[in-house]
Design a protein around this motif. Structure first.
Motif, PDB file in Angstrom:
ATOM      1  N   ASP A 143       5.320 -10.934   1.101  1.00 33.51           N
ATOM      2  CA  ASP A 143       3.767 -10.150   0.607  1.00 33.51           C
ATOM      3  C   ASP A 143       3.369  -9.498   1.666  1.00 33.51           C
ATOM      4  O   ASP A 143       4.020  -9.674   2.998  1.00 33.51           O
ATOM      5  CB  ASP A 143       2.787 -11.113   0.190  1.00 33.51           C
ATOM      6  N   SER A 144       2.464  -8.291   1.580  1.00 30.22           N
ATOM      7  CA  SER A 144       2.208  -7.794   2.673  1.00 30.22           C
ATOM      8  C   SER A 144       1.354  -8.487   3.758  1.00 30.22           C
ATOM      9  O   SER A 144       1.390  -8.146   4.740  1.00 30.22           O
ATOM     10  CB  SER A 144       1.150  -6.636   2.159  1.00 30.22           C
TER      11      SER A 144
ATOM     12  N   ALA B  85      -0.545  -4.809   7.261  1.00 31.07           N
ATOM     13  CA  ALA B  85      -1.180  -4.943   5.817  1.00 31.07           C
ATOM     14  C   ALA B  85      -2.815  -4.138   6.480  1.00 31.07           C
ATOM     15  O   ALA B  85      -2.891  -4.185   7.453  1.00 31.07           O
ATOM     16  CB  ALA B  85      -1.447  -6.454   5.573  1.00 31.07           C
ATOM     17  N   PRO B  86      -3.520  -3.698   5.312  1.00 30.03           N
ATOM     18  CA  PRO B  86      -3.282  -4.059   3.788  1.00 30.03           C
ATOM     19  C   PRO B  86      -2.063  -2.785   3.626  1.00 30.03           C
ATOM     20  O   PRO B  86      -2.311  -1.688   3.894  1.00 30.03           O
ATOM     21  CB  PRO B  86      -4.540  -3.728   3.376  1.00 30.03           C
ATOM     22  N   TYR B  87      -1.192  -2.953   2.848  1.00 28.93           N
ATOM     23  CA  TYR B  87      -0.492  -2.110   1.955  1.00 28.93           C
ATOM     24  C   TYR B  87      -1.263  -1.244   1.285  1.00 28.93           C
ATOM     25  O   TYR B  87      -0.786   0.024   0.873  1.00 28.93           O
ATOM     26  CB  TYR B  87       0.825  -2.699   1.339  1.00 28.93           C
ATOM     27  N   GLY B  88      -1.943  -1.745   0.553  1.00 26.67           N
ATOM     28  CA  GLY B  88      -2.839  -1.058  -0.745  1.00 26.67           C
ATOM     29  C   GLY B  88      -3.475   0.145  -0.370  1.00 26.67           C
ATOM     30  O   GLY B  88      -3.744   0.959  -1.313  1.00 26.67           O
TER      31      GLY B  88
ATOM     32  N   CYS C 153       3.851  -9.376  -3.738  1.00 28.93           N
ATOM     33  CA  CYS C 153       2.830  -8.169  -3.548  1.00 28.93           C
ATOM     34  C   CYS C 153       2.952  -7.045  -4.474  1.00 28.93           C
ATOM     35  O   CYS C 153       3.869  -6.583  -4.830  1.00 28.93           O
ATOM     36  CB  CYS C 153       2.989  -7.482  -2.048  1.00 28.93           C
ATOM     37  N   ASN C 154       1.817  -6.852  -5.101  1.00 31.93           N
ATOM     38  CA  ASN C 154       1.687  -5.698  -6.147  1.00 31.93           C
ATOM     39  C   ASN C 154       2.226  -4.366  -5.679  1.00 31.93           C
ATOM     40  O   ASN C 154       2.912  -3.545  -6.535  1.00 31.93           O
ATOM     41  CB  ASN C 154       0.569  -5.795  -6.943  1.00 31.93           C
ATOM     42  N   SER C 155       1.423  -3.983  -4.454  1.00 34.20           N
ATOM     43  CA  SER C 155       1.733  -2.820  -4.045  1.00 34.20           C
ATOM     44  C   SER C 155       3.341  -2.550  -3.598  1.00 34.20           C
ATOM     45  O   SER C 155       3.831  -1.670  -3.986  1.00 34.20           O
ATOM     46  CB  SER C 155       0.921  -2.601  -2.897  1.00 34.20           C
TER      47      SER C 155
ATOM     48  N   THR D  54      -4.477  -2.332  -5.964  1.00 40.29           N
ATOM     49  CA  THR D  54      -5.087  -1.269  -5.027  1.00 40.29           C
ATOM     50  C   THR D  54      -4.750   0.002  -5.289  1.00 40.29           C
ATOM     51  O   THR D  54      -4.058   0.371  -6.377  1.00 40.29           O
ATOM     52  CB  THR D  54      -3.928  -1.884  -3.691  1.00 40.29           C
TER      53      THR D  54
ATOM     54  N   THR E 209      -0.927   0.787  -5.745  1.00 36.78           N
ATOM     55  CA  THR E 209      -0.387   0.515  -6.884  1.00 36.78           C
ATOM     56  C   THR E 209      -0.799   1.350  -8.020  1.00 36.78           C
ATOM     57  O   THR E 209      -0.120   1.950  -8.966  1.00 36.78           O
ATOM     58  CB  THR E 209      -0.789  -1.068  -7.445  1.00 36.78           C
TER      59      THR E 209
ATOM     60  N   VAL F  66     -10.116  -7.087  -1.770  1.00 37.27           N
ATOM     61  CA  VAL F  66      -9.294  -7.957  -0.595  1.00 37.27           C
ATOM     62  C   VAL F  66     -10.058  -8.369   0.662  1.00 37.27           C
ATOM     63  O   VAL F  66     -10.011  -9.420   0.930  1.00 37.27           O
ATOM     64  CB  VAL F  66      -8.219  -6.620  -0.293  1.00 37.27           C
TER      65      VAL F  66
ATOM     66  N   GLY G 186      -3.172  -7.924  -8.384  1.00 33.40           N
ATOM     67  CA  GLY G 186      -3.230  -7.712  -6.809  1.00 33.40           C
ATOM     68  C   GLY G 186      -3.157  -9.363  -6.457  1.00 33.40           C
ATOM     69  O   GLY G 186      -3.794 -10.133  -7.368  1.00 33.40           O
ATOM     70  N   THR G 187      -2.500  -9.431  -5.423  1.00 31.98           N
ATOM     71  CA  THR G 187      -2.267 -10.814  -4.978  1.00 31.98           C
ATOM     72  C   THR G 187      -3.674 -11.592  -4.907  1.00 31.98           C
ATOM     73  O   THR G 187      -3.702 -12.979  -4.975  1.00 31.98           O
ATOM     74  CB  THR G 187      -1.363 -10.898  -3.694  1.00 31.98           C
ATOM     75  N   HIS G 188      -4.622 -11.032  -4.212  1.00 29.39           N
ATOM     76  CA  HIS G 188      -5.847 -12.002  -4.172  1.00 29.39           C
ATOM     77  C   HIS G 188      -6.899 -12.095  -5.298  1.00 29.39           C
ATOM     78  O   HIS G 188      -7.629 -13.033  -5.238  1.00 29.39           O
ATOM     79  CB  HIS G 188      -6.825 -11.103  -3.189  1.00 29.39           C
TER      80      HIS G 188
HETATM   81  N1  DGL Z   1      -0.677  -7.642  -1.444  1.00 29.13           N
HETATM   82  C1  DGL Z   1      -1.352  -6.595  -2.064  1.00 29.13           C
HETATM   83  C2  DGL Z   1      -1.395  -6.390  -3.154  1.00 29.13           C
HETATM   84  O1  DGL Z   1      -0.908  -7.208  -4.264  1.00 29.13           O
HETATM   85  C3  DGL Z   1      -2.864  -6.518  -1.400  1.00 29.13           C
HETATM   86  C4  DGL Z   1      -3.164  -6.509  -0.132  1.00 29.13           C
HETATM   87  C5  DGL Z   1      -2.712  -5.467   0.522  1.00 29.13           C
HETATM   88  O2  DGL Z   1      -3.161  -4.269   0.322  1.00 29.13           O
HETATM   89  O3  DGL Z   1      -1.969  -5.216   1.182  1.00 29.13           O
HETATM   90  O4  DGL Z   1      -1.199  -5.311  -3.778  1.00 29.13           O
END
Ligand code: DGL
Length: 264
Positions: free
Chosen positions: A11-12, A41-44, A74-76, A118, A121, A148, A184-186
């Motif tokens: 994950d990010s 991070a954050p990747y989003g 991680c979704n992103s 995010t 994504t 997040v 999103g993971t959160h």
């Molecule tokens: N893990 C990211 C996601 O699920 C959320 C946190 C981030 O932006 O890094 O897209």
């Protein structure tokens, strides 16, 4: 492939611990290696090409640890590498987007599905692509960047979060969605406030839970599960501060995250 090897989860940052938690619940005897790229991070909020580069670098490291499967929690990152991660590695790759999309197609009654995610994504349109085989679904996407920081600050309730959730979710509710993907993971940690705003008629699909079901299905199909009761060993690696990771991880995972290691 070695069934004794651990499952690699990437994950990010911390949020993928919701996926790790779902995997531990469904496959309690598996060893895990979790890598969180918290330093970047954050990747989003980053361009998708950069997310792709970071994600493949981390996934390469995880695969080099000898894992029997990689899970892109991680979704992103899933959005960024969905197309090529499966071709790049010899081990099976499970990600979060396709399992969540499949569940939403099965769950919706009206065909009006929402996804929260995010910015990265949303702009990748990975969820739109995932629904291309289901033309009966009308997909509405809402980027929710402020969720997040709330979760990472340990805030999952209260008036500020509620106002933020109203702002993001009211347009989806008013558009008549009956199913919402938590893309999103959160977000699994915010199901209370999300359900409160959307009401009980909207079914929530957790990409974390759906991903964990896919992990179970793929390992079972390949005969790679640990079925006998045993004490598993979990390693947590972070590119950022192990102390920060352990602090937030403790809150998110109720004590499972200990002995976090620095990963350069
Ligand atoms: N893990 C990211 C996601 O699920 C959320 C946190 C981030 O932006 O890094 O897209």
């Amino acid at each position: 492939m070695d069934s004794e090897a651990p499952i690699g989860i990437f994950d990010s940052g911390f949020g993928g611990l919701t996926v790790a938690r779902a995997v531990i619940d469904q496959l309690p005897y598996e060893d895990l290696i979790y890598l969180g790229d918290t330093a970047r991070a954050p990747y989003g909020e980053q361009p998708i090409a950069m997310v792709r580069e970071f994600a493949l670098e981390c996934l390469d490291h995880l695969v080099a640890q000898g894992v029997k499967m990689v899970v892109i929690a991680c979704n992103s990152a899933s959005a960024a590498v969905l197309r090529d991660a499966r071709e790049r590695y010899d081990v099976p790759v499970v990600e979060v987007i396709l399992p969540a999309a499949r569940r939403a197609v099965a769950a919706t009654r009206t065909g009006r599905v929402g996804v929260i995610c995010t910015e990265a994504t949303a702009t990748s349109q990975a969820y739109d692509d995932a629904f291309s085989a289901a033309p009966q679904v009308d997909l509405l996407t809402a980027a929710c960047p402020a969720f997040v920081p709330f979760v990472e600050a340990g805030i999952t309730g209260g008036p500020e979060l509620l106002a933020c959730a109203e702002g993001y979710l009211a347009p989806l509710r008013d558009a008549g969605i009956d199913t919402l993907i938590l893309g999103g993971t959160h977000y699994p940690l915010l199901t209370g406030v999300i359900s409160y705003v959307l009401g009980e008629r909207v079914s929530l699909v957790s990409s974390a839970d759906e991903c964990a079901k896919d992990v179970y299905a793929v390992l079972t199909r390949l005969g790679l599960t640990h079925d006998q009761p045993r004490e598993p060993s979990h390693r947590f690696l972070t590119t950022g501060s192990p102390a920060d990771f352990e602090g937030i991880g403790h809150r998110l995972m109720c004590g499972i995250v200990v002995g976090v290691e620095q990963f350069a």
